[in-house]
Scaffold this motif. Structure first.
Motif, PDB file in Angstrom:
ATOM      1  N   LEU A  63     -35.630  -6.656  -4.209  1.00 38.52           N
ATOM      2  CA  LEU A  63     -36.540  -5.348  -3.631  1.00 38.52           C
ATOM      3  C   LEU A  63     -37.545  -6.260  -2.706  1.00 38.52           C
ATOM      4  CD1 LEU A  63     -36.471  -2.481  -3.453  1.00 38.52           C
ATOM      5  CD2 LEU A  63     -38.400  -2.439  -5.279  1.00 38.52           C
ATOM      6  N   ALA A  64     -38.213  -7.232  -3.305  1.00 31.30           N
ATOM      7  CA  ALA A  64     -39.294  -7.972  -2.532  1.00 31.30           C
ATOM      8  C   ALA A  64     -38.736  -8.500  -1.274  1.00 31.30           C
ATOM      9  CB  ALA A  64     -39.822  -9.370  -3.507  1.00 31.30           C
ATOM     10  N   ASP A  65     -37.396  -8.672  -1.011  1.00 28.47           N
ATOM     11  CA  ASP A  65     -36.861  -9.315   0.165  1.00 28.47           C
ATOM     12  C   ASP A  65     -36.300  -8.195   1.022  1.00 28.47           C
ATOM     13  OD1 ASP A  65     -37.317 -11.860  -0.832  1.00 28.47           O
ATOM     14  OD2 ASP A  65     -35.650 -12.182  -1.895  1.00 28.47           O
ATOM     15  N   LEU A  66     -36.413  -6.829   0.820  1.00 33.38           N
ATOM     16  CA  LEU A  66     -35.946  -5.966   1.355  1.00 33.38           C
ATOM     17  C   LEU A  66     -36.883  -5.388   2.269  1.00 33.38           C
ATOM     18  CD1 LEU A  66     -33.436  -4.101   1.636  1.00 33.38           C
ATOM     19  CD2 LEU A  66     -34.338  -2.808  -0.099  1.00 33.38           C
ATOM     20  N   ALA A  67     -36.489  -5.276   3.593  1.00 33.54           N
ATOM     21  CA  ALA A  67     -37.267  -4.687   4.658  1.00 33.54           C
ATOM     22  C   ALA A  67     -37.169  -3.377   4.892  1.00 33.54           C
ATOM     23  CB  ALA A  67     -37.182  -5.499   5.945  1.00 33.54           C
ATOM     24  N   ALA A  68     -35.772  -2.892   4.779  1.00 36.45           N
ATOM     25  CA  ALA A  68     -35.291  -1.544   4.948  1.00 36.45           C
ATOM     26  C   ALA A  68     -33.904  -1.207   4.512  1.00 36.45           C
ATOM     27  CB  ALA A  68     -35.662  -1.279   6.586  1.00 36.45           C
ATOM     28  N   ALA A  69     -33.781   0.104   4.121  1.00 34.26           N
ATOM     29  CA  ALA A  69     -32.327   0.525   3.807  1.00 34.26           C
ATOM     30  C   ALA A  69     -32.004   1.691   4.671  1.00 34.26           C
ATOM     31  CB  ALA A  69     -32.296   1.019   2.238  1.00 34.26           C
ATOM     32  N   ARG A  70     -31.026   1.599   5.265  1.00 34.74           N
ATOM     33  CA  ARG A  70     -30.514   2.756   6.136  1.00 34.74           C
ATOM     34  C   ARG A  70     -29.049   2.939   6.017  1.00 34.74           C
ATOM     35  NH1 ARG A  70     -32.745  -1.345   9.605  1.00 34.74           N
ATOM     36  NH2 ARG A  70     -34.927  -1.085  10.132  1.00 34.74           N
ATOM     37  N   ALA A 100     -13.410   2.443   6.885  1.00 34.57           N
ATOM     38  CA  ALA A 100     -14.010   2.794   7.685  1.00 34.57           C
ATOM     39  C   ALA A 100     -14.787   3.925   7.468  1.00 34.57           C
ATOM     40  CB  ALA A 100     -13.065   3.414   8.848  1.00 34.57           C
ATOM     41  N   GLY A 101     -15.990   3.985   8.200  1.00 37.20           N
ATOM     42  CA  GLY A 101     -16.923   5.060   7.997  1.00 37.20           C
ATOM     43  C   GLY A 101     -18.458   4.604   7.405  1.00 37.20           C
ATOM     44  N   GLU A 102     -18.781   5.639   6.785  1.00 34.98           N
ATOM     45  CA  GLU A 102     -20.287   5.265   6.178  1.00 34.98           C
ATOM     46  C   GLU A 102     -20.505   4.026   5.432  1.00 34.98           C
ATOM     47  OE1 GLU A 102     -23.203   8.560   4.418  1.00 34.98           O
ATOM     48  OE2 GLU A 102     -21.395   8.223   3.370  1.00 34.98           O
ATOM     49  N   ALA A 103     -21.689   3.464   5.791  1.00 35.15           N
ATOM     50  CA  ALA A 103     -22.016   2.255   5.039  1.00 35.15           C
ATOM     51  C   ALA A 103     -23.336   2.364   4.757  1.00 35.15           C
ATOM     52  CB  ALA A 103     -21.626   0.866   5.966  1.00 35.15           C
ATOM     53  N   LEU A 104     -23.801   1.751   3.713  1.00 33.25           N
ATOM     54  CA  LEU A 104     -25.398   1.345   3.469  1.00 33.25           C
ATOM     55  C   LEU A 104     -25.738  -0.234   3.971  1.00 33.25           C
ATOM     56  CD1 LEU A 104     -27.810   1.549   1.686  1.00 33.25           C
ATOM     57  CD2 LEU A 104     -26.842   0.412  -0.082  1.00 33.25           C
ATOM     58  N   GLU A 105     -26.715   0.021   4.785  1.00 35.19           N
ATOM     59  CA  GLU A 105     -26.961  -1.050   5.560  1.00 35.19           C
ATOM     60  C   GLU A 105     -28.463  -1.640   5.094  1.00 35.19           C
ATOM     61  OE1 GLU A 105     -27.428  -1.694  10.045  1.00 35.19           O
ATOM     62  OE2 GLU A 105     -29.459  -1.054   9.484  1.00 35.19           O
ATOM     63  N   LEU A 106     -28.691  -2.905   4.513  1.00 31.42           N
ATOM     64  CA  LEU A 106     -29.628  -3.476   3.939  1.00 31.42           C
ATOM     65  C   LEU A 106     -30.242  -4.560   4.727  1.00 31.42           C
ATOM     66  CD1 LEU A 106     -28.374  -3.867   0.162  1.00 31.42           C
ATOM     67  CD2 LEU A 106     -29.711  -1.858   1.257  1.00 31.42           C
ATOM     68  N   GLU A 107     -31.468  -4.417   5.239  1.00 31.71           N
ATOM     69  CA  GLU A 107     -32.019  -5.419   6.026  1.00 31.71           C
ATOM     70  C   GLU A 107     -33.005  -6.343   5.331  1.00 31.71           C
ATOM     71  OE1 GLU A 107     -34.857  -5.815  10.148  1.00 31.71           O
ATOM     72  OE2 GLU A 107     -33.918  -3.928   9.507  1.00 31.71           O
ATOM     73  N   ARG A 108     -32.836  -7.345   5.181  1.00 30.00           N
ATOM     74  CA  ARG A 108     -33.852  -8.504   4.506  1.00 30.00           C
ATOM     75  C   ARG A 108     -35.103  -8.610   5.547  1.00 30.00           C
ATOM     76  NH1 ARG A 108     -31.306 -11.665   0.386  1.00 30.00           N
ATOM     77  NH2 ARG A 108     -29.136 -11.345   0.393  1.00 30.00           N
ATOM     78  N   THR A 109     -35.990  -9.388   4.806  1.00 32.53           N
ATOM     79  CA  THR A 109     -37.160  -9.361   5.680  1.00 32.53           C
ATOM     80  C   THR A 109     -37.042 -10.405   6.467  1.00 32.53           C
ATOM     81  OG1 THR A 109     -38.006 -10.918   3.741  1.00 32.53           O
ATOM     82  CG2 THR A 109     -38.940  -8.668   3.780  1.00 32.53           C
ATOM     83  N   ASP A 110     -35.974 -11.431   6.327  1.00 36.49           N
ATOM     84  CA  ASP A 110     -35.587 -12.467   7.095  1.00 36.49           C
ATOM     85  C   ASP A 110     -34.708 -12.132   8.366  1.00 36.49           C
ATOM     86  OD1 ASP A 110     -33.287 -12.169   6.069  1.00 36.49           O
ATOM     87  OD2 ASP A 110     -33.247 -14.052   5.226  1.00 36.49           O
ATOM     88  N   GLY A 111     -34.604 -10.759   8.359  1.00 34.64           N
ATOM     89  CA  GLY A 111     -33.818 -10.357   9.642  1.00 34.64           C
ATOM     90  C   GLY A 111     -32.169 -10.208   9.368  1.00 34.64           C
ATOM     91  N   HIS A 112     -31.808 -10.891   8.124  1.00 32.66           N
ATOM     92  CA  HIS A 112     -30.446 -10.554   7.937  1.00 32.66           C
ATOM     93  C   HIS A 112     -30.126  -9.368   7.542  1.00 32.66           C
ATOM     94  CE1 HIS A 112     -26.563 -11.553   5.545  1.00 32.66           C
ATOM     95  NE2 HIS A 112     -26.317 -12.137   6.487  1.00 32.66           N
ATOM     96  N   ARG A 113     -28.849  -8.896   7.893  1.00 28.01           N
ATOM     97  CA  ARG A 113     -28.383  -7.520   7.475  1.00 28.01           C
ATOM     98  C   ARG A 113     -27.136  -7.723   6.332  1.00 28.01           C
ATOM     99  NH1 ARG A 113     -27.550  -4.092  12.303  1.00 28.01           N
ATOM    100  NH2 ARG A 113     -26.954  -6.292  13.396  1.00 28.01           N
ATOM    101  N   LEU A 114     -27.016  -6.786   5.513  1.00 31.83           N
ATOM    102  CA  LEU A 114     -25.861  -6.786   4.565  1.00 31.83           C
ATOM    103  C   LEU A 114     -25.237  -5.275   4.736  1.00 31.83           C
ATOM    104  CD1 LEU A 114     -23.783  -7.769   2.473  1.00 31.83           C
ATOM    105  CD2 LEU A 114     -25.690  -6.859   0.669  1.00 31.83           C
TER     106      LEU A 114
END
Length: 325
Positions: free
Chosen positions: A247-254, A282-296
């Protein structure tokens, strides 16, 4: 344009490979009575015959070629899987090339070699690859662009209302859809057919080439997702793989949408253009953006709910969540 794509795709991805495979199988069946019981199926690097097998075993190339075409069609027929025309044209061309080389190439090589005393027909095999490349160019010329699905966009969601002391644990699953499950079954059949072809007609050592395909298929089988005050934990069973985002490395969840072929080139655990993807559908996905800019990105049902949970946990950690109750 969408109607043209839907009409031409099965003709080019399935029809052409099927025609090539059936013609090759018919040629082999017609030639069988004139061939010896055992024909040369492998040559050394110097062109000396060193392995024989019944010629009829080459008929396994028929279902392999048709199956690969069906696989390509099943993947590309849904606009949600692709973005733009490049991937559909390349994959359709690959289906035609595969049928030409595997069905036509194997059949013609065995027949011609048997009738020439076992000499390896180098020019014939090279010509098969050239013919496959020429026939494979047809999709690039005849297949129109698929319906436009638009670029991938990320959408922020409102945080889930939480009380100040409420503990939250959210568990979900990134599982393949029925379509992807069917594709995985076809892939399993193709891998089995290719394993036989490689083991019998080439060398068992080349079976290691199938490992990436097995890994990709396994990576699409399903992942467990756990969200809590520590962050996100995504765990895959096959292959055993764990991804953590504190959670400390998470910038946003979209929330976003994913076209597997267009965005990542397929299914499974993927990495492309600085984005890691756990792609099972295909379709809906959870996007996790880290504080370093990398996305999962994790494709899953209820992605908006998962994003709301993480947004709330993230906001509470920063002291900005409105308390409820």
């Amino acid at each position: 344009m969408a109607a043209d794509y839907s009409r031409r795709l099965p003709l080019l991805a399935v029809g052409v490979p099927t025609l090539i495979a059936v013609a090759s199988a018919a040629w082999l069946l017609a030639a069988l009575p004139t061939l010896p019981a055992e024909v040369t199926v492998h040559w050394s690097v110097t062109g000396v015959p060193d392995k024989t097998a019944p010629a009829a075993l080459a008929l396994i190339a028929l279902p392999a070629s048709i199956g690969f075409g069906l696989l390509v069609w099943s993947v590309l027929r849904r606009p949600a899987n692709v973005r733009g025309a490049t991937a559909p044209r390349i994959l359709t061309a690959a289906a035609v090339l595969f049928a030409t080389v595997v069905s036509g190439g194997v059949t013609s090589t065995l027949i011609v070699a048997a009738r020439s005393g076992g000499a390896f027909p180098w020019l014939l095999l090279a010509g098969t690859f050239v013919l496959g490349a020429v026939l494979g160019a047809l999709p690039a010329l005849l297949l129109p662009a698929p319906p436009v699905t638009g670029p991938r966009e990320s959408v922020a969601v409102a945080p889930l209302p939480l009380s100040g002391s409420e503990r939250v644990v959210w568990v979900g699953r990134a599982a393949p859809s029925a379509v992807v499950t069917g594709v995985l079954l076809v892939v399993a059949g193709l891998i089995a057919a290719l394993a036989v072809l490689l083991a019998v007609f080439v060398t068992p050592v080349l079976l290691v080439l199938l490992i990436p395909a097995l890994a990709a298929a396994a990576g699409s089988s399903g992942w467990r997702v756990r969200l809590d005050e520590h962050g996100a934990l995504i765990r895959g069973a096959l292959p055993p793989m764990v991804l953590r985002v504190a959670l400390a490395d998470l910038a946003a969840a979209r929330v976003t949408t994913v076209a597997p072929v267009g965005d990542f080139g397929g299914w499974g655990a993927r990495y492309r253009h600085g984005v890691t993807g756990i792609v099972t559908r295909a379709g809906e996905a959870l996007e996790l953006e880290r504080t370093d800019g990398h996305r999962l990105l994790v494709t899953m049902e209820h992605a908006a709910e998962a994003a709301a949970v993480l947004t709330a946990l993230l906001a509470r950690a920063h002291g900005t969540v409105p308390h409820v109750g």
